[in-house]
Design a protein around this motif. Sequence first.
Motif, PDB file in Angstrom:
ATOM      1  N   UNK A 180       0.840  -1.202   0.000  1.00  0.00           N
ATOM      2  CA  UNK A 180       0.000   0.000   0.000  1.00  0.00           C
ATOM      3  C   UNK A 180       0.870   1.245   0.000  1.00  0.00           C
ATOM      4  N   UNK A 181       1.923   1.230   0.817  1.00  0.00           N
ATOM      5  CA  UNK A 181       2.933   2.294   0.779  1.00  0.00           C
ATOM      6  C   UNK A 181       4.283   1.606   0.710  1.00  0.00           C
ATOM      7  N   UNK A 182       5.197   2.101  -0.114  1.00  0.00           N
ATOM      8  CA  UNK A 182       6.472   1.395  -0.278  1.00  0.00           C
ATOM      9  C   UNK A 182       7.246   1.303   1.035  1.00  0.00           C
ATOM     10  N   UNK A 183       7.997   0.212   1.173  1.00  0.00           N
ATOM     11  CA  UNK A 183       8.904   0.057   2.319  1.00  0.00           C
ATOM     12  C   UNK A 183      10.105   0.976   2.135  1.00  0.00           C
ATOM     13  N   UNK A 184      10.775   1.282   3.256  1.00  0.00           N
ATOM     14  CA  UNK A 184      12.030   2.027   3.142  1.00  0.00           C
ATOM     15  C   UNK A 184      13.214   1.067   3.143  1.00  0.00           C
ATOM     16  N   UNK A 205      17.481  -1.423  -0.276  1.00  0.00           N
ATOM     17  CA  UNK A 205      16.885  -0.091  -0.383  1.00  0.00           C
ATOM     18  C   UNK A 205      15.376  -0.153  -0.367  1.00  0.00           C
ATOM     19  N   UNK A 206      14.759   0.932  -0.806  1.00  0.00           N
ATOM     20  CA  UNK A 206      13.306   1.031  -0.806  1.00  0.00           C
ATOM     21  C   UNK A 206      12.711   0.005  -1.769  1.00  0.00           C
ATOM     22  N   UNK A 207      11.427  -0.327  -1.562  1.00  0.00           N
ATOM     23  CA  UNK A 207      10.776  -1.260  -2.463  1.00  0.00           C
ATOM     24  C   UNK A 207       9.307  -1.397  -2.137  1.00  0.00           C
ATOM     25  N   UNK A 208       8.517  -1.752  -3.138  1.00  0.00           N
ATOM     26  CA  UNK A 208       7.080  -1.895  -2.921  1.00  0.00           C
ATOM     27  C   UNK A 208       6.544  -3.261  -3.303  1.00  0.00           C
ATOM     28  N   UNK A 209       7.415  -4.135  -3.826  1.00  0.00           N
ATOM     29  CA  UNK A 209       6.931  -5.458  -4.247  1.00  0.00           C
ATOM     30  C   UNK A 209       6.794  -6.383  -3.031  1.00  0.00           C
ATOM     31  N   UNK A 210       5.892  -7.358  -3.157  1.00  0.00           N
ATOM     32  CA  UNK A 210       5.760  -8.401  -2.138  1.00  0.00           C
ATOM     33  C   UNK A 210       7.054  -9.215  -2.101  1.00  0.00           C
ATOM     34  N   UNK A 211       7.435  -9.666  -0.908  1.00  0.00           N
ATOM     35  CA  UNK A 211       8.709 -10.382  -0.749  1.00  0.00           C
ATOM     36  C   UNK A 211       8.471 -11.856  -0.431  1.00  0.00           C
TER      37      UNK A 211
END
Lengths: 296, 321
Positions: A180-184, A205-211
């Motif tokens: 919903x909001x990118x991770x840092x 680094x930052x990212x917004x994809x599921x891990x």
Amino acid sequence: MSGAAEARYSWGGDEHIFVELAESMSLRANFRAMAITTSLRADRPDGVLEICPANASYQVRYDPDVIEPEKLLGHLRDIERKVGDASDFSLATRVVEIPVLYRDPWTTETLMRFRDRHQDPDATDIEYAARINGLADADEFIRVHSGSPWFTSMVGFVAGLPFMYQMVPQERQLVVPKYLRPRTDTPKQTVGHGGCFGCIYSVRGAGGYQMFGITPAPIYDPSQSAPDFADFMVFFRPGDIVRFAPVDRDRYDDLVAEVEAGTFRIRSRPVDFALKPFLDDPDGVNTRLLEVLRAD
Amino acid sequence: MPIEVRKPGLSTTVQDTGRSGYYDVGIPPSGALDQYSLTVANRLVGNEPGAAALECVYLGPELLFTEDAVVAITGADLPPRVNGEERPLWEAFPVRAGDVLDFGYVKRGARAYLAVGGGIDVPVVLGSRSTYGLGKLGGVSGGPLVPGDVLPIGPGGGTPGRSLPDELRPALAKEIEVRVVMGLYDHVLTGAGRRGFLDTTWTLTPVADRVGFRYQGGELETVDRTPPFGAGQDPSNIVDAPYPIGSIQVPGGVEPIILHRDAVSGGGYMMIATVISCDLDLVAQSAPGTRTRFVDVTLDDALAARREYRQRARRVAELLA
């Protein structure tokens, strides 16, 4: 020859031409991007600085003091016409094996830290992805994720990060939303997924994809000290075909030790890939691709 | 011989004119965000215009010189001091072995360029000495300066005394107009959304670095559309595509972001315009709070502006030859 929709051209300021081949993602659109940019590299006018193929589009950066923008645009349109729907284009590429420790401790720790930014705070990313894709559980998700190869449709975002498109018909593709909001924070070499694209994060680094997991294989090495990077600091190239191979923790630790000893190599075999035979029989072609990977 | 870094400043990096040819694997051009100020600083100390220099952001570094050198500082109004005594901007001046160079508070602008005769001689990586922080590449160990770093100086000394006439120094204003060519995915905006983009006075937020500059000021209306397969769920999402340097993306229709020379090379946000190449220098000197209007120009206007920019650079080269 045709069957391909006409491309949409747009100026990106005075130094870029942006070309959208299709609005939606498909292997066909990606293959056209690959075919056109391959042809442009072979017949490259002076003043072309960067040729960037992407998922369903491509971009050229040029120096307008050397080549007139309209002239370059005309050249690109000519190539588009010549390439047509790219069904007779064949790509000399590689099939590579990327070992993955799914549900590893490091991405699990990270995803727990960012639960407040997630669609489903009570599940892990892989449990959530399994559920919304109608799969029984995480184990079944891993089987589907690693069960067929992926096509590297674009390299970028940050240095050496591959975007990968699963080589199965659209209705069988794994689709998951981004956070919903990118991770840092994202661990280096995390195997992720957003929309219909898989990726491997090349740097932390930052990212917004599921891990979903992590690979012990370095894919970007600016120091060029590991053997896979003797020629260049980036491993992936657009067009690379990838198979994710699940490994357990013991095997993962062994591979990390190999990386640290400087003996690890990503398993890789050369292969020619053509679009039409694949579209006619995806499962058959995928089986053959995996055979090529296993051959010694 | 070299320069020793005592305090690194906020984010000081080694930059030259940048690298080309690796954007297709996610490695952006990097290089000085304000290319004009970089090349002028180099001309002042007698370097080639593309020699490597230091880019200092808001808060300058504290440097100990261990040999005599000639330096020049351009760009932001970040007053240099040698052993505590103020020195001029836009003018080459001498520094002696044992001198400490530091800076006062920034008065106007955001990025100052410190060139030293002979250039900063860090290794060339992929054709450039520029730092690309996200990729940990170039510069000194791939990132901004840290205390204790040592900066080697290349051969060639330079003579002090040359300065740039006032009329060739860029204006550093708190209200600016940035010229853009509309396009890319601007069809995802409604007519009102497109007008809103050009009619709004945007304010630069503190989120402004070598990757991108983020603005606040309004919300842009997007057309009602089902995102295409592979794009994601927000109507403003696109199938991940390459980002031109200077392109302006508007995630969710709010807070436009101008991508600069360390840009992420691609992604899934709609871009609606691209800053013309010569106005990227102007963006580089924006400090948070800068009020910014985007002015729509044609490609021909952009090319004419580019010619003017080149002419100005040629005048500088002639004056400082």
